[in-house]
Scaffold this motif. Structure first.
Motif, PDB file in Angstrom:
ATOM      1  N   ALA A   1       0.827  -1.212   0.000  1.00 41.65           N
ATOM      2  CA  ALA A   1       0.000   0.000   0.000  1.00 41.65           C
ATOM      3  C   ALA A   1       0.859   1.258   0.000  1.00 41.65           C
ATOM      4  O   ALA A   1       0.564   2.223  -0.713  1.00 41.65           O
ATOM      5  CB  ALA A   1      -0.935  -0.012   1.209  1.00 41.65           C
ATOM      6  N   VAL A   2       1.944   1.235   0.761  1.00 38.34           N
ATOM      7  CA  VAL A   2       2.837   2.388   0.834  1.00 38.34           C
ATOM      8  C   VAL A   2       3.553   2.613  -0.503  1.00 38.34           C
ATOM      9  O   VAL A   2       3.767   3.752  -0.916  1.00 38.34           O
ATOM     10  CB  VAL A   2       3.853   2.196   1.986  1.00 38.34           C
ATOM     11  CG1 VAL A   2       5.016   3.158   1.889  1.00 38.34           C
ATOM     12  CG2 VAL A   2       3.147   2.332   3.319  1.00 38.34           C
ATOM     13  N   LEU A   3       3.910   1.523  -1.182  1.00 34.85           N
ATOM     14  CA  LEU A   3       4.661   1.629  -2.442  1.00 34.85           C
ATOM     15  C   LEU A   3       3.758   1.808  -3.662  1.00 34.85           C
ATOM     16  O   LEU A   3       4.248   2.151  -4.745  1.00 34.85           O
ATOM     17  CB  LEU A   3       5.538   0.381  -2.627  1.00 34.85           C
ATOM     18  CG  LEU A   3       6.670   0.234  -1.618  1.00 34.85           C
ATOM     19  CD1 LEU A   3       7.308  -1.141  -1.738  1.00 34.85           C
ATOM     20  CD2 LEU A   3       7.709   1.333  -1.791  1.00 34.85           C
ATOM     21  N   ALA A   4       2.460   1.600  -3.507  1.00 33.96           N
ATOM     22  CA  ALA A   4       1.524   1.681  -4.642  1.00 33.96           C
ATOM     23  C   ALA A   4       1.627   2.990  -5.424  1.00 33.96           C
ATOM     24  O   ALA A   4       1.569   2.963  -6.661  1.00 33.96           O
ATOM     25  CB  ALA A   4       0.091   1.437  -4.168  1.00 33.96           C
TER      26      ALA A   4
ATOM     27  N   GLU B   1      11.264   3.170   3.889  1.00 31.24           N
ATOM     28  CA  GLU B   1      11.904   3.416   5.182  1.00 31.24           C
ATOM     29  C   GLU B   1      10.879   3.863   6.228  1.00 31.24           C
ATOM     30  O   GLU B   1      10.943   3.430   7.379  1.00 31.24           O
ATOM     31  CB  GLU B   1      13.015   4.448   5.037  1.00 31.24           C
ATOM     32  CG  GLU B   1      14.229   3.888   4.309  1.00 31.24           C
ATOM     33  CD  GLU B   1      15.237   4.940   3.909  1.00 31.24           C
ATOM     34  OE1 GLU B   1      15.095   6.125   4.300  1.00 31.24           O
ATOM     35  OE2 GLU B   1      16.186   4.575   3.193  1.00 31.24           O
ATOM     36  N   ARG B   2       9.936   4.706   5.831  1.00 35.25           N
ATOM     37  CA  ARG B   2       8.900   5.151   6.764  1.00 35.25           C
ATOM     38  C   ARG B   2       8.042   3.972   7.209  1.00 35.25           C
ATOM     39  O   ARG B   2       7.753   3.794   8.395  1.00 35.25           O
ATOM     40  CB  ARG B   2       8.029   6.234   6.134  1.00 35.25           C
ATOM     41  CG  ARG B   2       7.018   6.782   7.118  1.00 35.25           C
ATOM     42  CD  ARG B   2       6.241   8.005   6.646  1.00 35.25           C
ATOM     43  NE  ARG B   2       6.592   8.533   5.363  1.00 35.25           N
ATOM     44  CZ  ARG B   2       5.790   8.488   4.295  1.00 35.25           C
ATOM     45  NH1 ARG B   2       4.603   7.940   4.354  1.00 35.25           N
ATOM     46  NH2 ARG B   2       6.169   9.023   3.156  1.00 35.25           N
ATOM     47  N   CYS B   3       7.650   3.130   6.263  1.00 37.51           N
ATOM     48  CA  CYS B   3       6.856   1.946   6.587  1.00 37.51           C
ATOM     49  C   CYS B   3       7.657   1.011   7.487  1.00 37.51           C
ATOM     50  O   CYS B   3       7.122   0.456   8.455  1.00 37.51           O
ATOM     51  CB  CYS B   3       6.409   1.242   5.313  1.00 37.51           C
ATOM     52  SG  CYS B   3       5.253  -0.102   5.594  1.00 37.51           S
ATOM     53  N   GLN B   4       8.926   0.865   7.194  1.00 41.63           N
ATOM     54  CA  GLN B   4       9.809   0.017   7.998  1.00 41.63           C
ATOM     55  C   GLN B   4       9.832   0.496   9.452  1.00 41.63           C
ATOM     56  O   GLN B   4       9.722  -0.305  10.381  1.00 41.63           O
ATOM     57  CB  GLN B   4      11.219   0.048   7.385  1.00 41.63           C
ATOM     58  CG  GLN B   4      12.213  -0.851   8.034  1.00 41.63           C
ATOM     59  CD  GLN B   4      12.123  -2.276   7.536  1.00 41.63           C
ATOM     60  OE1 GLN B   4      11.121  -2.705   7.005  1.00 41.63           O
ATOM     61  NE2 GLN B   4      13.185  -3.009   7.727  1.00 41.63           N
ATOM     62  N   ARG B   5       9.963   1.813   9.649  1.00 43.27           N
ATOM     63  CA  ARG B   5       9.972   2.372  11.008  1.00 43.27           C
ATOM     64  C   ARG B   5       8.632   2.146  11.705  1.00 43.27           C
ATOM     65  O   ARG B   5       8.590   1.804  12.890  1.00 43.27           O
ATOM     66  CB  ARG B   5      10.292   3.866  10.971  1.00 43.27           C
ATOM     67  CG  ARG B   5      11.767   4.170  10.771  1.00 43.27           C
ATOM     68  CD  ARG B   5      12.091   5.632  11.006  1.00 43.27           C
ATOM     69  NE  ARG B   5      11.299   6.544  10.189  1.00 43.27           N
ATOM     70  CZ  ARG B   5      11.588   6.895   8.945  1.00 43.27           C
ATOM     71  NH1 ARG B   5      12.671   6.421   8.368  1.00 43.27           N
ATOM     72  NH2 ARG B   5      10.825   7.742   8.286  1.00 43.27           N
ATOM     73  N   GLN B   6       7.524   2.322  10.963  1.00 42.67           N
ATOM     74  CA  GLN B   6       6.200   2.130  11.555  1.00 42.67           C
ATOM     75  C   GLN B   6       5.992   0.684  11.986  1.00 42.67           C
ATOM     76  O   GLN B   6       5.478   0.420  13.081  1.00 42.67           O
ATOM     77  CB  GLN B   6       5.113   2.557  10.567  1.00 42.67           C
ATOM     78  CG  GLN B   6       5.056   4.053  10.343  1.00 42.67           C
ATOM     79  CD  GLN B   6       4.152   4.439   9.180  1.00 42.67           C
ATOM     80  OE1 GLN B   6       3.712   3.601   8.398  1.00 42.67           O
ATOM     81  NE2 GLN B   6       3.889   5.739   9.052  1.00 42.67           N
TER      82      GLN B   6
ATOM     83  N   ARG C   1      14.555   5.643  -6.091  1.00 40.53           N
ATOM     84  CA  ARG C   1      14.832   6.818  -5.252  1.00 40.53           C
ATOM     85  C   ARG C   1      13.553   7.374  -4.621  1.00 40.53           C
ATOM     86  O   ARG C   1      13.559   7.826  -3.480  1.00 40.53           O
ATOM     87  CB  ARG C   1      15.500   7.935  -6.064  1.00 40.53           C
ATOM     88  CG  ARG C   1      16.903   7.634  -6.557  1.00 40.53           C
ATOM     89  CD  ARG C   1      17.950   7.460  -5.454  1.00 40.53           C
ATOM     90  NE  ARG C   1      18.070   6.132  -4.913  1.00 40.53           N
ATOM     91  CZ  ARG C   1      18.743   5.100  -5.453  1.00 40.53           C
ATOM     92  NH1 ARG C   1      19.384   5.226  -6.594  1.00 40.53           N
ATOM     93  NH2 ARG C   1      18.791   3.937  -4.850  1.00 40.53           N
ATOM     94  N   VAL C   2      12.438   7.340  -5.347  1.00 41.30           N
ATOM     95  CA  VAL C   2      11.159   7.807  -4.800  1.00 41.30           C
ATOM     96  C   VAL C   2      10.610   6.801  -3.793  1.00 41.30           C
ATOM     97  O   VAL C   2      10.046   7.170  -2.758  1.00 41.30           O
ATOM     98  CB  VAL C   2      10.136   8.057  -5.935  1.00 41.30           C
ATOM     99  CG1 VAL C   2       8.749   8.361  -5.378  1.00 41.30           C
ATOM    100  CG2 VAL C   2      10.604   9.190  -6.838  1.00 41.30           C
ATOM    101  N   ALA C   3      10.794   5.511  -4.073  1.00 43.17           N
ATOM    102  CA  ALA C   3      10.244   4.454  -3.218  1.00 43.17           C
ATOM    103  C   ALA C   3      10.999   4.300  -1.901  1.00 43.17           C
ATOM    104  O   ALA C   3      10.394   3.931  -0.885  1.00 43.17           O
ATOM    105  CB  ALA C   3      10.249   3.124  -3.971  1.00 43.17           C
ATOM    106  N   GLU C   4      12.301   4.572  -1.882  1.00 46.54           N
ATOM    107  CA  GLU C   4      13.108   4.323  -0.685  1.00 46.54           C
ATOM    108  C   GLU C   4      12.586   5.026   0.571  1.00 46.54           C
ATOM    109  O   GLU C   4      12.433   4.383   1.609  1.00 46.54           O
ATOM    110  CB  GLU C   4      14.571   4.666  -0.945  1.00 46.54           C
ATOM    111  CG  GLU C   4      15.253   3.601  -1.770  1.00 46.54           C
ATOM    112  CD  GLU C   4      16.634   3.979  -2.235  1.00 46.54           C
ATOM    113  OE1 GLU C   4      16.915   5.188  -2.409  1.00 46.54           O
ATOM    114  OE2 GLU C   4      17.438   3.056  -2.442  1.00 46.54           O
TER     115      GLU C   4
END
Length: 125
Positions: free
Chosen positions: A16-19, A100-105, A93-96
């Protein structure tokens, strides 16, 4: 069953975050692996991602059709090698930061103990 359910839920969060950038978590992982090793053979890429060569070939063809990677012949003409395209680099570069934000969440939600356990499960299995 519970492990598969948890994996699907976590994967769906990343998807969902990367969509908005048009890729899913599997494609993001593939692009990161290509970026780190490029040019990389399909065989080596499959080993890196723990996928058999035929699955790797299918997955690479999908991102190739999206214009994210290039397939070329390696030194051994029987082996294909994969590299990121300019568009693939831009998408990554846009997805990273989204990843990372999703990873932290996810890490915050799981907490350090569960996160460590998850890492141990990955090594164990």
């Amino acid at each position: 069953m519970q492990l598969r359910k948890a994996a699907r839920k976590i994967g769906a969060r990343y998807d969902a975050v990367l969509a908005p950038v048009g890729i899913n978590i599997a494609q993001f992982s593939l692009l990161r692996a290509v970026e780190r090793r490029q040019p990389v053979s399909l065989t080596e890429l499959g080993r890196t991602l723990d996928l058999d060569r035929s699955t790797m070939g299918r997955n690479v063809r999908v991102v190739e059709k999206l214009g994210l990677v290039r397939l070329d012949r390696g030194e051994d003409q029987r082996e294909a090698v994969v590299s990121l395209s300019e568009h693939g680099v831009a998408v990554l570069r846009v997805a990273e930061p989204l990843w990372e934000r999703c990873q932290r969440q996810v890490a915050d939600q799981l907490g350090p103990t569960r996160l460590q356990l998850l890492g141990e499960l990955g090594q164990l299995l």
